[in-house]
Design a protein around this motif. Structure first.
Motif, PDB file in Angstrom:
ATOM      1  N   SER A  57      13.520   8.367  -7.683  1.00 58.71           N
ATOM      2  CA  SER A  57      13.133   7.546  -6.535  1.00 58.71           C
ATOM      3  C   SER A  57      12.705   8.424  -5.372  1.00 58.71           C
ATOM      4  O   SER A  57      13.195   9.543  -5.206  1.00 58.71           O
ATOM      5  N   THR A  58      11.765   7.927  -4.578  1.00 64.72           N
ATOM      6  CA  THR A  58      11.374   8.594  -3.341  1.00 64.72           C
ATOM      7  C   THR A  58      11.484   7.604  -2.193  1.00 64.72           C
ATOM      8  O   THR A  58      11.277   6.402  -2.378  1.00 64.72           O
TER       9      THR A  58
ATOM     10  N   GLY B  69       0.822  -1.200   0.000  1.00 70.40           N
ATOM     11  CA  GLY B  69       0.000   0.000   0.000  1.00 70.40           C
ATOM     12  C   GLY B  69       0.859   1.253   0.000  1.00 70.40           C
ATOM     13  O   GLY B  69       1.895   1.312   0.656  1.00 70.40           O
ATOM     14  N   ILE B  70       0.461   2.264  -0.738  1.00 74.04           N
ATOM     15  CA  ILE B  70       1.185   3.536  -0.772  1.00 74.04           C
ATOM     16  C   ILE B  70       0.178   4.687  -0.729  1.00 74.04           C
ATOM     17  O   ILE B  70      -0.967   4.538  -1.135  1.00 74.04           O
ATOM     18  N   SER B  71       0.634   5.816  -0.214  1.00 69.88           N
ATOM     19  CA  SER B  71      -0.193   7.018  -0.142  1.00 69.88           C
ATOM     20  C   SER B  71       0.038   7.857  -1.394  1.00 69.88           C
ATOM     21  O   SER B  71       1.168   8.254  -1.670  1.00 69.88           O
ATOM     22  N   LEU B  72      -1.034   8.111  -2.144  1.00 64.64           N
ATOM     23  CA  LEU B  72      -0.958   8.959  -3.330  1.00 64.64           C
ATOM     24  C   LEU B  72      -2.126   9.933  -3.306  1.00 64.64           C
ATOM     25  O   LEU B  72      -3.278   9.527  -3.084  1.00 64.64           O
ATOM     26  N   CYS B  73      -1.836  11.210  -3.521  1.00 66.20           N
ATOM     27  CA  CYS B  73      -2.917  12.174  -3.647  1.00 66.20           C
ATOM     28  C   CYS B  73      -3.733  11.823  -4.886  1.00 66.20           C
ATOM     29  O   CYS B  73      -3.282  11.067  -5.754  1.00 66.20           O
ATOM     30  N   ARG B  74      -4.931  12.381  -4.968  1.00 63.71           N
ATOM     31  CA  ARG B  74      -5.824  12.001  -6.059  1.00 63.71           C
ATOM     32  C   ARG B  74      -5.211  12.270  -7.434  1.00 63.71           C
ATOM     33  O   ARG B  74      -5.335  11.464  -8.368  1.00 63.71           O
ATOM     34  N   THR B  75      -4.502  13.390  -7.578  1.00 64.42           N
ATOM     35  CA  THR B  75      -3.894  13.728  -8.868  1.00 64.42           C
ATOM     36  C   THR B  75      -2.877  12.675  -9.289  1.00 64.42           C
ATOM     37  O   THR B  75      -2.894  12.169 -10.423  1.00 64.42           O
TER      38      THR B  75
ATOM     39  N   THR C 208       9.119   5.643 -12.895  1.00 65.35           N
ATOM     40  CA  THR C 208       9.491   5.883 -14.286  1.00 65.35           C
ATOM     41  C   THR C 208       8.311   6.565 -14.968  1.00 65.35           C
ATOM     42  O   THR C 208       7.146   6.251 -14.682  1.00 65.35           O
ATOM     43  N   GLY C 209       8.617   7.519 -15.845  1.00 65.00           N
ATOM     44  CA  GLY C 209       7.554   8.294 -16.461  1.00 65.00           C
ATOM     45  C   GLY C 209       7.842   8.652 -17.894  1.00 65.00           C
ATOM     46  O   GLY C 209       8.694   8.030 -18.552  1.00 65.00           O
ATOM     47  N   PRO C 210       7.161   9.663 -18.394  1.00 66.17           N
ATOM     48  CA  PRO C 210       7.307  10.052 -19.805  1.00 66.17           C
ATOM     49  C   PRO C 210       8.753  10.363 -20.172  1.00 66.17           C
ATOM     50  O   PRO C 210       9.503  10.947 -19.387  1.00 66.17           O
ATOM     51  N   GLY C 211       9.134   9.950 -21.367  1.00 65.54           N
ATOM     52  CA  GLY C 211      10.474  10.234 -21.854  1.00 65.54           C
ATOM     53  C   GLY C 211      11.572   9.470 -21.156  1.00 65.54           C
ATOM     54  O   GLY C 211      12.749   9.819 -21.248  1.00 65.54           O
TER      55      GLY C 211
ATOM     56  N   THR D  33       7.752   1.180  -8.757  1.00 62.54           N
ATOM     57  CA  THR D  33       8.110  -0.175  -8.348  1.00 62.54           C
ATOM     58  C   THR D  33       8.915  -0.068  -7.054  1.00 62.54           C
ATOM     59  O   THR D  33       9.426   0.995  -6.714  1.00 62.54           O
ATOM     60  N   SER D  34       9.009  -1.189  -6.341  1.00 62.08           N
ATOM     61  CA  SER D  34       9.760  -1.181  -5.085  1.00 62.08           C
ATOM     62  C   SER D  34      10.384  -2.541  -4.840  1.00 62.08           C
ATOM     63  O   SER D  34       9.796  -3.577  -5.168  1.00 62.08           O
ATOM     64  N   LEU D  35      11.569  -2.508  -4.243  1.00 60.46           N
ATOM     65  CA  LEU D  35      12.279  -3.738  -3.877  1.00 60.46           C
ATOM     66  C   LEU D  35      12.365  -3.906  -2.371  1.00 60.46           C
ATOM     67  O   LEU D  35      12.949  -4.877  -1.895  1.00 60.46           O
ATOM     68  N   ASP D  36      11.795  -2.966  -1.606  1.00 65.16           N
ATOM     69  CA  ASP D  36      11.914  -3.023  -0.149  1.00 65.16           C
ATOM     70  C   ASP D  36      10.584  -2.738   0.543  1.00 65.16           C
ATOM     71  O   ASP D  36      10.512  -1.972   1.497  1.00 65.16           O
ATOM     72  N   ASP D  37       9.530  -3.377   0.049  1.00 64.59           N
ATOM     73  CA  ASP D  37       8.209  -3.284   0.686  1.00 64.59           C
ATOM     74  C   ASP D  37       7.681  -1.856   0.747  1.00 64.59           C
ATOM     75  O   ASP D  37       7.163  -1.410   1.778  1.00 64.59           O
ATOM     76  N   ALA D  38       7.850  -1.111  -0.322  1.00 61.73           N
ATOM     77  CA  ALA D  38       7.278   0.233  -0.502  1.00 61.73           C
ATOM     78  C   ALA D  38       7.979   1.310   0.308  1.00 61.73           C
ATOM     79  O   ALA D  38       7.510   2.446   0.328  1.00 61.73           O
TER      80      ALA D  38
END
Length: 454
Positions: free
Chosen positions: A373-374, A335-341, A365-368, A354-359
């Motif tokens: 990482s966060t 589970g992750i917290s994401l604002c509606r946008t 990864t995005g456009p272009g 994606t995550s390798l350490d349980d979120a």
């Protein structure tokens, strides 16, 4: 296939990284120059050199002040390349908030705190790799509230005493004093305004702006319609005499934390995330949401600062309830917290985490071909603590509704080893816990709070 720039052949993602690093380096080079300018001339010098707004000049002056006071931290920022003048300004602002109390605490206290903040922040950045400026600000708050609780308490007391309501023509200006109060009221008014907006919208009338709806709610509350306004404050606390983390506000001093705890009708202890099993349903349980919000602190999209308790609770790996070809569990580690946008952008696969350490760490990864990482930086994140030696083995308390007019729950996540317990305990008061043992390398700064003005 990542998009490439037609002349150089480099990917746009690589170019963006190169340019942003260059911009950051140029900003910090100007900050370095300003450190050699007399303090009272930095603002005017920054304004002349940048030739932009006064507010931007203030940010450069603040950054130069911090760089002069914390040269080692500033050197680390310059060598890293990912930090800008905004990061320095965020740290400066959190410290400067306590300026009056620090002056009253004694001449040596500000220098001691600067040394401790610089060292612990540098250590935390190296351990986590986190560059989000809101996370840096939160960690700065935690260090100040932990090492100088009397200073933080004096500041919050002064702020609370600044409550005022003024009028100019048809405008009323309310100063809530406490940021916790202001943030909670704004959230409550906003929630009620959404209902008002729906009531004011039909086929013949377009939806009114939210500012008007908030005004209607506020006028209704002031006129006696208190039933339409419920104030909620979500807070996490490691133990009975520690600072608390308030979602949307940050760390508050132990005294304010105790006041929030006293307002809670129920106190509940959160188990470790590993002890909470997945649920077969699509929606996360209340306990799972509390753990996810406590781990994340904010929306997990890069650069977003929406508090976690105002975010959607999204599955990192899609649930079979929404994607039959996927097998994502409804559990804390998925589970992750994401604002509606940003939830919408993820659902549309414009951005994919994606995550390798349980979120705990999300790789986006995005456009272009842009990749970033966060790292989770909430009060329950395993990477959060800037001084693990000061942490207690006691559970963290969580106060989801710390307000007089509603039932409250408090909970927490223990550090290892977890105390023995059976299931989820609830109580009307905080559980008895062991105080932190302290750390000789991070001395507690004790200063007298300023005297109240007559």
């Amino acid at each position: 296939m990542p998009r490439t720039e037609p002349i150089s052949g480099e990917t746009y993602a690589a170019l963006a990284t190169e340019y942003s690093t260059g911009i950051n380096a140029a900003e910090l080079k100007l900050v370095d120059f300003l450190t050699g300018i007399p303090h009272d001339a930095r603002l005017s010098t920054a304004l002349v050199l940048r030739r932009r707004t006064t507010s931007e000049a203030h940010r450069y002056a603040h950054a130069a002040d911090l760089a002069a006071r914390m040269p080692d931290l500033f050197d680390h920022f310059r060598s890293d390349g990912r930090f800008s003048v905004d990061h320095l300004d965020a740290i400066w602002s959190r410290i400067n908030r306590h300026n009056r109390a620090l002056r009253a605490a004694g001449a040596e206290v500000p220098d001691l705190l600067d040394t401790a903040v610089a060292r612990l922040l540098t250590q935390w950045i190296r351990n986590t790799g986190n560059t989000i400026h809101t996370a840096l600000a939160d960690v700065t708050d935690e260090i100040l509230c932990t090492l100088a609780p009397l200073v933080a308490e004096a500041t919050e007391t002064d702020e609370a005493a600044a409550v005022s309501l003024t009028r100019r023509g048809t405008r009323l200006t309310l100063d809530c004093g406490s940021e916790v109060t202001a943030d909670a009221l704004w959230q409550a008014i906003g929630t009620a305004a959404l209902t008002t907006r729906r009531e004011m919208t039909d086929d013949d009338r377009p939806a009114p702006p939210m500012s008007r709806c908030r005004g209607q709610v506020a006028l209704g509350a002031l006129g006696g319609r208190r039933d339409q306004l419920t104030v909620t404050v979500n807070a996490y606390r490691p133990h009975g005499d520690a600072p608390a983390y308030v979602l949307g506000t940050g760390w508050v001093c132990p005294t304010t934390a105790a006041e929030l705890t006293a307002l809670a009708a129920r106190i509940r202890e959160l188990p470790d995330a590993a002890e909470v099993p997945p649920t077969p349903s699509y929606r996360f349980t209340t306990l799972q949401r509390a753990l996810i919000e406590g781990r994340d602190g904010h929306c997990r999209f890069p650069g977003c600062s929406v508090p976690a308790d105002r975010c959607d609770h999204d599955h990192l790996v899609s649930s079979p309830h929404t994607d039959p070809d996927s097998d994502g569990d409804t559990c804390v580690t998925n589970g992750i917290s994401l604002c509606r946008t940003h939830h919408t952008l993820k659902t549309a696969r414009i951005w994919t985490p994606t995550s390798l350490d349980d979120a705990v760490t999300l790789h986006w990864t995005g456009p272009g071909g842009v990749a970033v990482s966060t790292v989770a930086a909430g009060p329950l994140s395993p990477t959060r603590d800037p001084f693990t030696a000061l942490s207690s083995t006691a559970p963290v308390q969580y106060h989801p509704r710390a307000c007089p007019s509603s039932s409250c729950m408090t909970s927490g996540k223990p550090t290892s080893p977890p105390p023995e317990r059976s299931g989820l305990s609830t109580a009307s008061t905080s559980p008895s816990t062991k105080a932190p043992s302290g750390d000789s390398s991070a001395p507690t700064v004790r200063g007298k709070p300023p005297r109240s003005r007559s």
